[in-house]
Scaffold this motif. Structure first.
Motif, PDB file in Angstrom:
ATOM      1  N   VAL A   7     101.275  43.205  35.162  1.00 54.42           N
ATOM      2  CA  VAL A   7     101.572  44.636  35.131  1.00 54.42           C
ATOM      3  C   VAL A   7     102.618  44.923  34.058  1.00 54.42           C
ATOM      4  O   VAL A   7     103.521  44.116  33.828  1.00 54.42           O
ATOM      5  N   GLY A   8     102.503  46.069  33.420  1.00 58.26           N
ATOM      6  CA  GLY A   8     103.498  46.473  32.436  1.00 58.26           C
ATOM      7  C   GLY A   8     102.970  47.599  31.582  1.00 58.26           C
ATOM      8  O   GLY A   8     101.769  47.887  31.569  1.00 58.26           O
ATOM      9  N   PRO A   9     103.831  48.261  30.844  1.00 52.22           N
ATOM     10  CA  PRO A   9     103.412  49.374  30.007  1.00 52.22           C
ATOM     11  C   PRO A   9     102.571  48.900  28.834  1.00 52.22           C
ATOM     12  O   PRO A   9     102.553  47.706  28.517  1.00 52.22           O
ATOM     13  N   PRO A  10     101.860  49.804  28.175  1.00 54.38           N
ATOM     14  CA  PRO A  10     101.171  49.424  26.941  1.00 54.38           C
ATOM     15  C   PRO A  10     102.148  48.837  25.937  1.00 54.38           C
ATOM     16  O   PRO A  10     103.306  49.264  25.860  1.00 54.38           O
ATOM     17  N   CYS A  11     101.683  47.849  25.190  1.00 53.44           N
ATOM     18  CA  CYS A  11     102.481  47.182  24.150  1.00 53.44           C
ATOM     19  C   CYS A  11     103.583  46.304  24.728  1.00 53.44           C
ATOM     20  O   CYS A  11     104.517  45.921  24.011  1.00 53.44           O
ATOM     21  N   GLY A  13     103.097  43.256  25.930  1.00 52.16           N
ATOM     22  CA  GLY A  13     102.791  41.850  25.675  1.00 52.16           C
ATOM     23  C   GLY A  13     102.026  41.193  26.801  1.00 52.16           C
ATOM     24  O   GLY A  13     102.069  39.974  26.974  1.00 52.16           O
ATOM     25  N   LYS A  14     101.285  41.999  27.571  1.00 48.08           N
ATOM     26  CA  LYS A  14     100.552  41.456  28.723  1.00 48.08           C
ATOM     27  C   LYS A  14      99.456  40.493  28.280  1.00 48.08           C
ATOM     28  O   LYS A  14      99.293  39.414  28.867  1.00 48.08           O
ATOM     29  N   ILE A  77      94.764  41.874  33.957  1.00 44.21           N
ATOM     30  CA  ILE A  77      95.706  42.739  33.246  1.00 44.21           C
ATOM     31  C   ILE A  77      95.493  44.157  33.757  1.00 44.21           C
ATOM     32  O   ILE A  77      94.440  44.757  33.559  1.00 44.21           O
ATOM     33  N   HIS A  78      96.482  44.675  34.456  1.00 50.03           N
ATOM     34  CA  HIS A  78      96.382  46.012  35.050  1.00 50.03           C
ATOM     35  C   HIS A  78      97.709  46.724  34.814  1.00 50.03           C
ATOM     36  O   HIS A  78      98.683  46.492  35.537  1.00 50.03           O
ATOM     37  N   SER A  79      97.719  47.573  33.822  1.00 52.81           N
ATOM     38  CA  SER A  79      98.961  48.203  33.392  1.00 52.81           C
ATOM     39  C   SER A  79      99.625  49.018  34.491  1.00 52.81           C
ATOM     40  O   SER A  79     100.807  48.871  34.766  1.00 52.81           O
ATOM     41  N   THR A  80      98.840  49.880  35.142  1.00 52.58           N
ATOM     42  CA  THR A  80      99.418  50.815  36.116  1.00 52.58           C
ATOM     43  C   THR A  80      98.566  50.887  37.373  1.00 52.58           C
ATOM     44  O   THR A  80      97.852  51.868  37.601  1.00 52.58           O
ATOM     45  N   PRO A  81      98.574  49.874  38.211  1.00 51.86           N
ATOM     46  CA  PRO A  81      97.810  49.968  39.456  1.00 51.86           C
ATOM     47  C   PRO A  81      98.415  51.009  40.380  1.00 51.86           C
ATOM     48  O   PRO A  81      99.636  51.088  40.526  1.00 51.86           O
ATOM     49  N   ASN A  82      97.550  51.831  40.979  1.00 55.59           N
ATOM     50  CA  ASN A  82      98.070  52.829  41.920  1.00 55.59           C
ATOM     51  C   ASN A  82      98.420  52.153  43.244  1.00 55.59           C
ATOM     52  O   ASN A  82      98.201  50.952  43.427  1.00 55.59           O
ATOM     53  N   ILE A  99     105.828  42.542  33.218  1.00 56.36           N
ATOM     54  CA  ILE A  99     106.328  42.321  31.861  1.00 56.36           C
ATOM     55  C   ILE A  99     106.811  43.658  31.316  1.00 56.36           C
ATOM     56  O   ILE A  99     106.070  44.635  31.312  1.00 56.36           O
ATOM     57  N   ASP A 100     108.050  43.675  30.839  1.00 55.42           N
ATOM     58  CA  ASP A 100     108.602  44.918  30.316  1.00 55.42           C
ATOM     59  C   ASP A 100     109.692  44.644  29.299  1.00 55.42           C
ATOM     60  O   ASP A 100     110.786  44.237  29.668  1.00 55.42           O
ATOM     61  N   PRO A 101     109.421  44.866  28.031  1.00 54.43           N
ATOM     62  CA  PRO A 101     110.454  44.678  27.007  1.00 54.43           C
ATOM     63  C   PRO A 101     111.330  45.897  26.797  1.00 54.43           C
ATOM     64  O   PRO A 101     112.228  45.881  25.965  1.00 54.43           O
TER      65      PRO A 101
END
Length: 399
Positions: A7-11, A13-14, A77-82, A99-101
């Motif tokens: 999980v993490g925002p776009p960009c 590095g997932k 890879i699931h950026s924003t699971p509800n 993952i979150d930079p």
């Protein structure tokens, strides 16, 4: 068999993390890879037909893994699971890896990678409302829940400005101003948090430079905070018995610092639009409801950080121009505009540095808690780096 939901925002590095930790025989459910397999020729932005098939295939793969959780090792890879998906993953025994930079790094990567224009809005939306995970490990960097935002402020301090000794007034935030990150603090954003602070009976802390770990940098308290038509107006009382607070007070009275900042959580935010100087619509991120943690006096404000951002990005812009020229590509108008803005900003940066140096090169202050050696204001940008970047920009101008 282990299934990991990344999980993490776009960009963030997932995909890089997933491929680095992928084991032979494991399944990797990656939307972009699936889209490529179905014939997408536009990275991160498949055409509508490919998008529909990719979405269906990804859902089918996830559904299979949920029904057979112990049959295969996998990474999803699931950026924003509800909330419902998080519950399904948890019930199936899947582990989460966050993952979150950081939002600024993600925005910078989106620009550097040439991601489609809607990506900054998606990144900001993720940070405004991140998914709640039950037991995610920290990942390569845990998501920072608190952000800071700063701006130049006209600060009135002490008896010379008609105030009692050790007090000052300033605007910690200005409404309606699009800052260098594309954020806009909206009127009413602080209304609820100010009510909560008042009900708690505790003062809003006043810090220097957002330093929460060192008690010496807890330099006072906010004695009054109100929203008016202009922004968040605060009155602060410095603890003049503390050496750091007394030092900051001298800086404020001497007009050697005129920047305020605040630390906050985003409780409500949304995309919006504004018109730029050419009258064209531009995307902004409206901060509509915030939780205020503290207010800080800072050496330089992020709301006026065109100069700082120009320094940080000038090398990247120059490299991009050189690469385009070497490849015979036409330089994008947006890149040219960024270079021009950076060039203009350097003059202001150098003026700020010269001013800070001049104000700090005077005679020692005998009353200073450091024994009379006046604290120097460190330029945000090393002089050698400034000179190098200016040379690059001058070369680009001549070209």
């Amino acid at each position: 068999m282990t299934v990991t939901v990344i999980v993490g925002p776009p960009c963030a590095g997932k995909t890089t993390y997933a491929r680095k930790h992928h084991q032979p025989g494991d399944v990797l459910v990656d939307y972009d890879a699936i889209a490529d397999a179905f014939g997408s020729t536009t990275p991160w932005d498949p055409p509508p037909a490919v998008e529909k098939v990719t979405t269906a295939a990804r859902k089918a793969a996830i559904k299979y893994l949920l029904r057979h959780p112990d049959s295969v090792g996998a990474q999803i890879i699931h950026s924003t699971p509800n909330a419902d998906m998080v519950a399904e993953y948890a019930d199936a025994g899947f582990r989460f890896h966050l993952i979150d930079p950081g939002v600024d790094e993600c925005l910078e990567r989106a620009k550097t990678d040439g991601r489609p224009g809607h990506f900054p809005a998606i990144i900001r939306a993720w940070y405004a409302n991140p998914p709640a995970l039950p037991d995610a490990d920290d990942g390569e960097k845990g998501r920072p829940h608190m952000y800071t935002k700063a701006s130049a402020a006209h600060i009135k301090a002490g008896p010379d400005d008609g105030l009692t000794d050790g007090t000052f007034t300033a605007y910690a935030s200005v409404f309606g101003n699009v800052d260098s990150y594309g954020d806009v603090v909206m009127p009413g954003a602080f209304a609820d948090t100010l009510t909560e602070w008042k009900a708690s009976g505790n003062p809003i802390p006043l810090l220097f430079g957002h330093n929460m770990s060192d008690p010496d940098y807890n330099i006072g308290a906010i004695t009054d905070a109100v929203e008016d038509d202009h922004g968040l107006k605060i009155t602060a009382a410095l603890d003049l018995d503390a050496p750091k607070a007394a030092q900051v007070y001298r800086l404020l009275k001497g007009k050697r610092i005129n920047q305020m900042s605040f630390a906050y959580d985003v409780l409500d935010a949304a995309e919006g639009t504004r018109q730029n100087t050419d009258g064209d619509p531009v995307s902004v991120f409206e901060l509509r409801k915030l939780h205020l943690h503290e207010v800080s006096v800072v050496p330089i404000g992020a709301n006026d950080q065109t100069e700082v951002l120009a320094v940080k990005t000038a090398h990247r812009l120059a490299d991009r121009v050189r690469a385009d020229g070497a490849a015979g590509r036409v330089i994008a108008p947006a890149t040219i505009d960024e270079l021009k803005a950076a060039h203009d900003a350097f003059g202001r940066t150098l003026a700020t540095i010269d001013s800070a140096k001049a104000s700090n090169d005077g005679p020692p202050d005998p009353a200073s808690p450091d024994g009379g050696s006046r604290e120097k204001a460190s330029p945000t940008v090393p002089a050698a780096r400034v000179d190098a970047i200016i040379r690059i920009l001058e070369e680009e101008n001549r070209a």
